[in-house]
Motif scaffolding. Structure first.
Motif, PDB file in Angstrom:
ATOM      1  N   ILE A  64      -0.120  -0.686   4.798  1.00  0.00           N
ATOM      2  CA  ILE A  64      -0.803  -1.464   3.350  1.00  0.00           C
ATOM      3  C   ILE A  64       0.340  -2.296   3.175  1.00  0.00           C
ATOM      4  O   ILE A  64       1.071  -0.794   2.311  1.00  0.00           O
ATOM      5  CB  ILE A  64      -1.959  -1.515   2.731  1.00  0.00           C
ATOM      6  N   LYS A  65       1.246  -3.267   2.886  1.00  0.00           N
ATOM      7  CA  LYS A  65       2.416  -3.479   2.530  1.00  0.00           C
ATOM      8  C   LYS A  65       2.515  -4.381   1.473  1.00  0.00           C
ATOM      9  O   LYS A  65       3.277  -4.050   0.312  1.00  0.00           O
ATOM     10  CB  LYS A  65       3.575  -4.536   3.826  1.00  0.00           C
ATOM     11  N   ASN A  66       1.417  -4.477   0.633  1.00  0.00           N
ATOM     12  CA  ASN A  66       1.241  -5.026  -0.579  1.00  0.00           C
ATOM     13  C   ASN A  66       0.153  -5.307  -0.577  1.00  0.00           C
ATOM     14  O   ASN A  66      -1.322  -5.691  -0.281  1.00  0.00           O
ATOM     15  CB  ASN A  66       1.709  -7.122  -0.223  1.00  0.00           C
ATOM     16  N   LEU A  67      -0.443  -5.850  -1.982  1.00  0.00           N
ATOM     17  CA  LEU A  67      -2.256  -5.665  -2.652  1.00  0.00           C
ATOM     18  C   LEU A  67      -2.024  -6.121  -3.813  1.00  0.00           C
ATOM     19  O   LEU A  67      -1.747  -5.298  -4.217  1.00  0.00           O
ATOM     20  CB  LEU A  67      -3.305  -3.878  -2.637  1.00  0.00           C
ATOM     21  N   ALA A  68      -2.544  -7.379  -4.115  1.00  0.00           N
ATOM     22  CA  ALA A  68      -2.340  -7.433  -5.703  1.00  0.00           C
ATOM     23  C   ALA A  68      -3.443  -8.500  -5.589  1.00  0.00           C
ATOM     24  O   ALA A  68      -4.028  -8.996  -5.053  1.00  0.00           O
ATOM     25  CB  ALA A  68      -1.212  -8.469  -5.552  1.00  0.00           C
ATOM     26  N   THR A  69      -3.693  -8.396  -7.478  1.00  0.00           N
ATOM     27  CA  THR A  69      -5.225  -8.859  -8.020  1.00  0.00           C
ATOM     28  C   THR A  69      -3.885  -9.583  -8.713  1.00  0.00           C
ATOM     29  O   THR A  69      -3.602  -9.295  -9.920  1.00  0.00           O
ATOM     30  CB  THR A  69      -6.588  -8.647  -8.069  1.00  0.00           C
TER      31      THR A  69
END
Ligand SMILES: CC(C)(COP(=O)(O)OP(=O)(O)OC[C@H]1O[C@@H](n2cnc3c(N)ncnc32)[C@H](O)[C@@H]1OP(=O)(O)O)[C@@H](O)C(=O)NCCC(=O)NCCS
Length: 147
Positions: A61-66
């Motif tokens: 997972i390179k990026n996770l954002a809300t």
């Protein structure tokens, strides 16, 4: 709630990707190589997740954002669950690297991730300026995995 796989026009999601990783040059390094999943609620984009294949057994997972205004409603958890389901048949491990931020580490550990590696001074050596989160400078990269 709907999760869409984004196959073209990935750069259109740069604004939300920069929430998860504030260095645009870094994002550009993995964006085209990653699978991108966008979560929409009532057709409004709330969250994003970028996943890259590392080898035949591992995805990262390179990026996770809300977006801040949509946090704490389970969107990032829903994306994580979607990613596990999607890759569990063909891959053994989901990994991710993150700065040493208590909140972030707690978030992932509560969702089944465990620490397995640390790269000393990663953020000092690989970014062109100091990166701060919650008032604390990030130095080491912590690697987490979920089998
Ligand atoms: C971490 C983040 C993706 C969570 O998104 P979300 O849609 O609010 O997640 P959920 O609603 O599924 O879960 C909320 C959890 O996030 C935690 N959280 C809230 N703000 C957070 C923050 N700034 N950083 C880390 N975790 C945070 C909440 O405490 C809550 O934890 P709990 O359910 O274990 O009590 C979101 O806060 C974010 O985009 N943060 C900035 C980018 C980032 O740090 N990304 C992770 C590293 S790539």
């Amino acid at each position: 709630m709907e999760i869409r796989e984004i196959n073209s026009g990935k750069a259109d999601f740069m604004e939300i990707l920069l929430i998860g990783d504030e260095d645009e040059a870094m994002v550009n390094k993995y964006l085209e190589l990653s699978m991108l999943f966008a979560l929409y609620d009532n057709s409004i984009l709330t969250s994003i997740c970028a996943v890259m294949e590392i080898d035949s057994q591992t995805v990262e997972i390179k990026n996770l954002a809300t977006y801040p205004q949509y946090r704490n409603q389970g969107y990032a958890s829903a994306l994580l669950n979607f990613v596990f389901d999607r890759y569990k048949e063909n891959y053994k491990t989901v990994i991710l690297g993150t700065g040493e931020n208590e909140k972030t580490l707690r978030f992932y550990k509560k969702r089944g991730f465990v620490e397995f590696d640390r790269v000393k001074n990663f953020f000092v050596d690989n970014y062109d300026r100091p990166i701060f989160e919650d008032g604390k400078q990030l130095k080491d990269m912590i690697y987490l995995k979920k089998l």
